[in-house]
Design a protein around this motif. Structure first.
Motif, short mmCIF file in Angstrom:
data_model
loop_
_atom_site.label_atom_id
_atom_site.label_comp_id
_atom_site.label_asym_id
_atom_site.label_seq_id
_atom_site.Cartn_x
_atom_site.Cartn_y
_atom_site.Cartn_z
N CYS A 310 0.83 -1.21 0.00
CA CYS A 310 0.00 0.00 0.00
C CYS A 310 0.87 1.26 0.00
O CYS A 310 0.56 2.24 -0.70
N ALA A 311 1.97 1.23 0.74
CA ALA A 311 2.86 2.40 0.80
C ALA A 311 3.52 2.65 -0.55
O ALA A 311 3.67 3.82 -0.97
N ILE A 312 3.92 1.61 -1.25
CA ILE A 312 4.54 1.78 -2.57
C ILE A 312 3.57 2.45 -3.54
O ILE A 312 3.94 3.38 -4.27
N LEU A 313 2.34 1.97 -3.56
CA LEU A 313 1.35 2.53 -4.49
C LEU A 313 1.02 3.98 -4.13
O LEU A 313 0.88 4.84 -5.02
N LEU A 314 0.89 4.27 -2.83
CA LEU A 314 0.61 5.65 -2.42
C LEU A 314 1.80 6.56 -2.70
O LEU A 314 1.63 7.73 -3.10
N ASP A 315 3.00 6.05 -2.50
CA ASP A 315 4.20 6.84 -2.77
C ASP A 315 4.28 7.22 -4.25
O ASP A 315 4.59 8.36 -4.60
N ASN A 316 3.98 6.25 -5.12
CA ASN A 316 3.97 6.54 -6.56
C ASN A 316 2.90 7.56 -6.91
O ASN A 316 3.11 8.45 -7.74
N ALA A 317 1.72 7.42 -6.28
CA ALA A 317 0.63 8.36 -6.56
C ALA A 317 1.01 9.77 -6.18
O ALA A 317 0.70 10.75 -6.89
N CYS A 318 1.71 9.91 -5.06
CA CYS A 318 2.12 11.25 -4.62
C CYS A 318 3.26 11.80 -5.47
O CYS A 318 3.32 13.00 -5.77
N LYS A 319 4.19 10.93 -5.87
CA LYS A 319 5.34 11.39 -6.66
C LYS A 319 4.91 11.86 -8.04
O LYS A 319 5.44 12.85 -8.56
N TYR A 320 3.99 11.15 -8.64
CA TYR A 320 3.68 11.40 -10.05
C TYR A 320 2.33 12.09 -10.25
O TYR A 320 1.88 12.25 -11.38
N GLY A 321 1.69 12.48 -9.16
CA GLY A 321 0.45 13.24 -9.31
C GLY A 321 0.74 14.69 -9.70
O GLY A 321 1.78 15.24 -9.35
#
Length: 411
Positions: A310-321
């Motif tokens: 879950c942290a990996i997916l959220l981290d990607n969402a925040c980085k590339y949003g």
């Protein structure tokens, strides 16, 4: 190397096939030859019966040849009867074109053999002898048809074996490419993985050594005066530590294989905790973080690994949003648990989506390095999902942003 492996595979398949099929065809040919021999023996017995019937009443003074017109054998055969003095009394032919001299030689050879049945190789005949009172009856059958049938059977078996081997050679070439391709691709990925890992480790090591050289060149300065270089060393050390931990996690996952983590994991609580942890991160990235998490969703697996997923997916969402955009986490439960992480922003190119879960792959390498990534996050996510018997997919397009969908079986 793989070319040799393919040819070795083809050779093994061909040798095994030739042995199995050759044995089967050999047994079939031997069985057919035995049947042909039995048919010849049957004809010999039939000839003796027919010859005996011709003696009712017996005619001991009959000489020469008589051809039975009503009943005959498809196999050329003939019959001879001898009296007690060894004189020829009767000779009958059954579809055989023989003369008196041939009959005499055949009778002489059969009597000289001293056995009840056998073969006369020089005349290419098989014989059968029986005694009827004072009479000695001899039946002879031509072996040409039997030998021709056996040769035809052997030729057919050879042609079938040759055609089968030729066909399986082509199939084996195709199968060898098909079977070796995953090994070849895995080998290439492994080499690429080692090369990428070496490169990723080389970069922080280079920075570390450069910072150490700077510190050594100013050995008289205090730590406070050279604080920036010390902080650089710390940052690069932490980056190396994270990279090594990720590599160890993937290596342990590869070694564990299909083994599934045991235990109950509260997926709802895990997702809620991750959302709370990433609210400051989303705020710093200029994103609005929303969530819709169903309560009471639990699965069989490792809470630590699922939290990392879950942290990996959220981290990607925040980085590339995109700045001012939105990120959203959704968890629903039906037949399976479905975790969805979505963010608005630039879509992932279609050609990059096929490689997105590969190790060290970056759709935007420059941006990923600036943000501290090394291209292992989604590879770790895939490893976690597969260990939990789940599935992860990505959907991205213009105007809709990017969505990662994780499906897990309910615990």
């Amino acid at each position: 190397m793989f070319k040799k492996l393919r040819w070795k595979f083809v050779l093994i398949i061909m040798v095994l096939l030739a042995a199995v099929l050759g044995t089967a065809l050999g047994v079939q040919t031997a069985s057919a030859a035995r049947q042909y021999r039995e048919e010849t023996d049957r004809v010999l017995r039939w000839v003796l019966e027919q010859g005996g019937a011709a003696l009712d009443p017996p005619r001991p003074s009959v000489q020469g040849f008589a051809r039975e017109e009503e009943r005959y054998s498809a196999i050329p055969a003939f019959y001879a009867m001898m009296d007690g003095a060894g004189r020829s009394v009767l000779a009958l032919t059954y579809n055989a074109d023989v003369d008196e001299d041939t009959v005499a030689r055949a009778v002489e050879g059969a009597l000289a053999a001293g056995v009840q049945s056998g073969e006369l190789r020089e005349l290419n005949l098989r014989f059968l002898i029986q005694r009827r009172g004072l009479w000695l009856e001899l039946a002879f059958a031509d072996l040409s048809w039997e030998q021709g049938a056996v040769r035809q059977q052997a030729l057919t078996a050879t042609l079938v074996l040759g055609a089968a081997l030729a066909g399986f050679f082509v199939v084996s070439l195709f199968l060898s490419r098909w079977l070796v391709r995953p090994v070849e691709e895995s080998w290439k990925r492994q080499r690429q993985f080692v090369a990428d890992a070496s490169h990723e480790l080389k970069t922080p090591l280079t920075v570390l050594l450069a910072d150490v050289d700077i510190l050594l060149s100013h050995s008289g300065d205090t730590i406070r005066e050279q604080r920036q270089w010390v902080e650089h060393i710390q940052d690069e050390g932490l980056r190396m530590k994270g990279l090594v931990q990720d590599l160890l996690f993937l290596a342990r996952g590869d070694a564990a294989g299909p083994e599934r983590p045991q235990g109950r994991a509260d997926l709802s609580g895990i997702c809620e905790g991750c959302v709370m942890s990433f609210e400051p991160v989303a705020f710093e990235a200029g994103l609005t973080l929303d969530s819709a998490i169903a309560s009471g969703v639990s699965v069989t697996g490792s809470e630590e690994e699922l939290r990392r997923l879950c942290a990996i997916l959220l981290d990607n969402a925040c980085k590339y949003g995109e700045d001012g955009g939105r990120a959203a986490v959704t968890l629903t439960a039906g037949d399976k648990a479905v975790l969805t992480v979505h963010n608005t922003g630039e879509p992932i190119p279609p050609e990059a989506q096929a490689h997105l879960f590969e190790r060290f792959y970056r759709a935007d390498a420059a941006r990923n390095r600036e943000q501290g990534g090394c291209g292992l996050g989604l590879a770790i996510a895939v490893s976690i999902v597969e260990r939990h018997r789940g599935k992860i997919t990505v959907r991205s397009g213009p105007g809709e942003g990017t969505t990662f969908i994780v499906t897990l079986p309910l615990g």
